[in-house]
Motif scaffolding. Structure first.
Motif, PDB file in Angstrom:
ATOM      1  N   PHE A   6      -1.483  -5.977 -10.533  1.00  0.00           N
ATOM      2  CA  PHE A   6      -0.697  -4.919 -10.346  1.00  0.00           C
ATOM      3  C   PHE A   6      -1.547  -3.615  -9.499  1.00  0.00           C
ATOM      4  O   PHE A   6      -2.597  -3.507  -9.767  1.00  0.00           O
ATOM      5  CB  PHE A   6      -0.243  -4.181 -11.509  1.00  0.00           C
ATOM      6  CG  PHE A   6       0.804  -5.119 -12.399  1.00  0.00           C
ATOM      7  CD1 PHE A   6       2.306  -4.805 -12.215  1.00  0.00           C
ATOM      8  CD2 PHE A   6       0.349  -5.877 -13.201  1.00  0.00           C
ATOM      9  CE1 PHE A   6       3.369  -5.590 -12.859  1.00  0.00           C
ATOM     10  CE2 PHE A   6       1.226  -6.881 -13.776  1.00  0.00           C
ATOM     11  CZ  PHE A   6       2.604  -6.578 -13.674  1.00  0.00           C
ATOM     12  N   ASP A   7      -0.870  -3.029  -8.634  1.00  0.00           N
ATOM     13  CA  ASP A   7      -1.473  -1.753  -7.962  1.00  0.00           C
ATOM     14  C   ASP A   7      -1.385  -0.786  -9.429  1.00  0.00           C
ATOM     15  O   ASP A   7      -0.508  -0.961 -10.192  1.00  0.00           O
ATOM     16  CB  ASP A   7      -0.446  -1.457  -6.824  1.00  0.00           C
ATOM     17  CG  ASP A   7      -1.071  -0.004  -6.293  1.00  0.00           C
ATOM     18  OD1 ASP A   7      -1.920   0.368  -6.200  1.00  0.00           O
ATOM     19  OD2 ASP A   7       0.062   0.998  -6.313  1.00  0.00           O
ATOM     20  N   LEU A   8      -2.171   0.416  -9.055  1.00  0.00           N
ATOM     21  CA  LEU A   8      -2.038   1.205 -10.129  1.00  0.00           C
ATOM     22  C   LEU A   8      -1.389   2.585  -9.742  1.00  0.00           C
ATOM     23  O   LEU A   8      -0.163   3.016 -10.422  1.00  0.00           O
ATOM     24  CB  LEU A   8      -3.600   1.650 -10.548  1.00  0.00           C
ATOM     25  CG  LEU A   8      -3.670   2.633 -11.786  1.00  0.00           C
ATOM     26  CD1 LEU A   8      -3.073   2.003 -13.155  1.00  0.00           C
ATOM     27  CD2 LEU A   8      -5.107   2.933 -11.929  1.00  0.00           C
ATOM     28  N   ASP A   9      -1.777   3.373  -8.707  1.00  0.00           N
ATOM     29  CA  ASP A   9      -0.922   4.652  -8.522  1.00  0.00           C
ATOM     30  C   ASP A   9       0.330   4.359  -7.521  1.00  0.00           C
ATOM     31  O   ASP A   9       0.534   3.674  -6.905  1.00  0.00           O
ATOM     32  CB  ASP A   9      -1.845   5.317  -7.495  1.00  0.00           C
ATOM     33  CG  ASP A   9      -3.114   5.891  -8.316  1.00  0.00           C
ATOM     34  OD1 ASP A   9      -3.168   6.086  -9.499  1.00  0.00           O
ATOM     35  OD2 ASP A   9      -4.109   5.945  -7.525  1.00  0.00           O
ATOM     36  N   GLY A  10       1.308   4.973  -8.372  1.00  0.00           N
ATOM     37  CA  GLY A  10       2.831   4.813  -7.850  1.00  0.00           C
ATOM     38  C   GLY A  10       3.523   3.407  -8.190  1.00  0.00           C
ATOM     39  O   GLY A  10       4.562   3.131  -7.795  1.00  0.00           O
ATOM     40  N   THR A  11       2.523   2.505  -8.905  1.00  0.00           N
ATOM     41  CA  THR A  11       3.285   1.256  -9.507  1.00  0.00           C
ATOM     42  C   THR A  11       3.412   1.350 -10.927  1.00  0.00           C
ATOM     43  O   THR A  11       4.332   1.213 -11.552  1.00  0.00           O
ATOM     44  CB  THR A  11       2.448   0.134  -8.946  1.00  0.00           C
ATOM     45  OG1 THR A  11       2.524   0.089  -7.537  1.00  0.00           O
ATOM     46  CG2 THR A  11       3.145  -1.113  -9.447  1.00  0.00           C
ATOM     47  N   LEU A  12       2.060   1.342 -11.519  1.00  0.00           N
ATOM     48  CA  LEU A  12       2.071   1.092 -13.035  1.00  0.00           C
ATOM     49  C   LEU A  12       2.078   2.678 -13.673  1.00  0.00           C
ATOM     50  O   LEU A  12       2.578   3.013 -14.597  1.00  0.00           O
ATOM     51  CB  LEU A  12       0.800   0.601 -13.613  1.00  0.00           C
ATOM     52  CG  LEU A  12       0.739  -1.144 -13.379  1.00  0.00           C
ATOM     53  CD1 LEU A  12      -0.546  -1.254 -14.082  1.00  0.00           C
ATOM     54  CD2 LEU A  12       1.872  -1.588 -14.325  1.00  0.00           C
ATOM     55  N   GLY A 163       3.199  -4.325  -6.184  1.00  0.00           N
ATOM     56  CA  GLY A 163       2.915  -2.867  -5.675  1.00  0.00           C
ATOM     57  C   GLY A 163       3.751  -2.120  -4.805  1.00  0.00           C
ATOM     58  O   GLY A 163       4.948  -2.590  -4.519  1.00  0.00           O
ATOM     59  N   ASP A 164       3.434  -0.998  -4.617  1.00  0.00           N
ATOM     60  CA  ASP A 164       4.628   0.145  -3.904  1.00  0.00           C
ATOM     61  C   ASP A 164       4.320   0.148  -2.399  1.00  0.00           C
ATOM     62  O   ASP A 164       4.863   0.764  -1.541  1.00  0.00           O
ATOM     63  CB  ASP A 164       4.625   1.330  -4.366  1.00  0.00           C
ATOM     64  CG  ASP A 164       3.099   2.186  -4.230  1.00  0.00           C
ATOM     65  OD1 ASP A 164       2.189   1.504  -4.538  1.00  0.00           O
ATOM     66  OD2 ASP A 164       3.375   3.432  -4.088  1.00  0.00           O
ATOM     67  N   ASN A 165       3.008  -0.203  -1.930  1.00  0.00           N
ATOM     68  CA  ASN A 165       2.531  -0.011  -0.528  1.00  0.00           C
ATOM     69  C   ASN A 165       2.759  -1.217   0.235  1.00  0.00           C
ATOM     70  O   ASN A 165       1.945  -2.125   0.099  1.00  0.00           O
ATOM     71  CB  ASN A 165       1.104   0.548  -0.844  1.00  0.00           C
ATOM     72  CG  ASN A 165       0.630   0.809   0.769  1.00  0.00           C
ATOM     73  OD1 ASN A 165       0.670   0.155   1.843  1.00  0.00           O
ATOM     74  ND2 ASN A 165       0.153   2.118   0.888  1.00  0.00           N
ATOM     75  N   THR A 168      -1.116  -1.990   2.208  1.00  0.00           N
ATOM     76  CA  THR A 168      -2.082  -2.473   1.352  1.00  0.00           C
ATOM     77  C   THR A 168      -1.800  -3.541   0.281  1.00  0.00           C
ATOM     78  O   THR A 168      -2.477  -4.571   0.101  1.00  0.00           O
ATOM     79  CB  THR A 168      -3.010  -1.232   0.624  1.00  0.00           C
ATOM     80  OG1 THR A 168      -1.724  -0.773  -0.030  1.00  0.00           O
ATOM     81  CG2 THR A 168      -3.329  -0.270   1.590  1.00  0.00           C
ATOM     82  N   ASP A 169      -0.612  -3.389  -0.447  1.00  0.00           N
ATOM     83  CA  ASP A 169      -0.304  -4.323  -1.377  1.00  0.00           C
ATOM     84  C   ASP A 169       0.456  -5.576  -1.074  1.00  0.00           C
ATOM     85  O   ASP A 169       0.007  -6.546  -1.480  1.00  0.00           O
ATOM     86  CB  ASP A 169       0.656  -3.499  -2.627  1.00  0.00           C
ATOM     87  CG  ASP A 169       0.053  -2.433  -3.217  1.00  0.00           C
ATOM     88  OD1 ASP A 169      -1.056  -2.559  -3.716  1.00  0.00           O
ATOM     89  OD2 ASP A 169       0.740  -1.397  -3.411  1.00  0.00           O
ATOM     90  N   ILE A 170       1.349  -5.403  -0.315  1.00  0.00           N
ATOM     91  CA  ILE A 170       2.348  -6.435   0.240  1.00  0.00           C
ATOM     92  C   ILE A 170       1.592  -7.261   1.117  1.00  0.00           C
ATOM     93  O   ILE A 170       1.405  -8.670   1.064  1.00  0.00           O
ATOM     94  CB  ILE A 170       3.630  -6.245   0.463  1.00  0.00           C
ATOM     95  CG1 ILE A 170       4.179  -5.196  -0.543  1.00  0.00           C
ATOM     96  CG2 ILE A 170       4.415  -7.541   0.801  1.00  0.00           C
ATOM     97  CD1 ILE A 170       4.106  -5.710  -1.946  1.00  0.00           C
TER      98      ILE A 170
HETATM   99 MG   LIG Z   1       0.450   2.505  -5.068  1.00  0.00          MG
END
Ligand SMILES: [Mg+2]
Length: 215
Positions: A6-12, A163-165, A168-170
């Protein structure tokens, strides 16, 4: 072991609302006016590290050391950031179903770990990789590999990143050979390969893994 990163900021966790609280708090405690408060809101909008407070000192000639201000900022932000109870509950369900749970985050190691502690996520997360640990940032696959290693395992093509980004995430997850769930909240950029699945909320993402990822 099936692994979910998991991504942290904006996700968890919701960093954005916590940031305003933390900066208002820090500014008030040090007697800083609206000019400094606004500068911090702008400069720390996406991420922060200790060097931001060196720049604050260079810009406004405040008395406090950058090291002190960074420590205070970490305390205030970690105290203000929250993980919703239903997210913690969903992660508990994931853990009960024998998933490994990792965090892969772009950010300073000390502040990201402080957030994981104060939100109660620390009890549920098996391993954390913060970009500040190794000076490698998502979308670099090495950060995802480190997160898996910290969970005591290696990445396999049936593991997931949430993740939300988009960039970076996807895209990062795709480069690392992972499947990806995107937590929507902004437009999907033209030209990027679509994620395997898209949700509006992190709890939906976890429920998707629980129902669509066979043992
Ligand atoms: Mg994020």
């Amino acid at each position: 072991m099936r692994l979910a990163l998991f991504d942290l900021d904006g996700t968890l966790v919701d960093r954005r609302s916590a940031l305003a609280d933390a900066i208002a708090n820090l500014s008030h405690d040090h007697g800083y006016g609206p000019e400094i408060e606004q500068w911090l809101m702008t400069e720390l909008a996406d991420r922060a590290d200790a060097s931001d407070f060196e720049r604050l000192r260079a810009t406004f000639h405040v008395n406090e050391s950058a090291e002190h201000l960074w420590r205070v900022y970490i305390d205030r932000l970690a105290a203000a950031v929250t993980c919703r109870p239903e997210v913690l509950e969903a992660l508990r369900r994931l853990k009960a179903a024998s998933w490994g749970i990792g965090v892969a985050t772009n950010g300073s190691s000390d502040i990201q770990r402080a957030k994981v502690r104060t939100t109660g996520l620390a009890d549920l997360v098996d391993g954390i990789a913060a970009s500040g640990d190794i000076d490698v940032r998502k979308p670099d696959p090495r950060l995802f590999e480190l997160a898996a290693a910290r969970c005591g395992t290696q990445l396999t093509p049936t593991d997931w990143m949430i993740g939300d980004n988009p960039e970076t995430d996807i895209v990062g997850a795709q480069r690392a050979g992972l499947r990806a769930v995107w937590v929507r909240g902004r437009p999907w950029p033209d030209g990027l390969t679509a994620p395997h699945h898209t949700v509006d909320d992190i709890v939906e993402a976890i429920d998707y893994l629980l129902t669509h990822s066979p043992e």
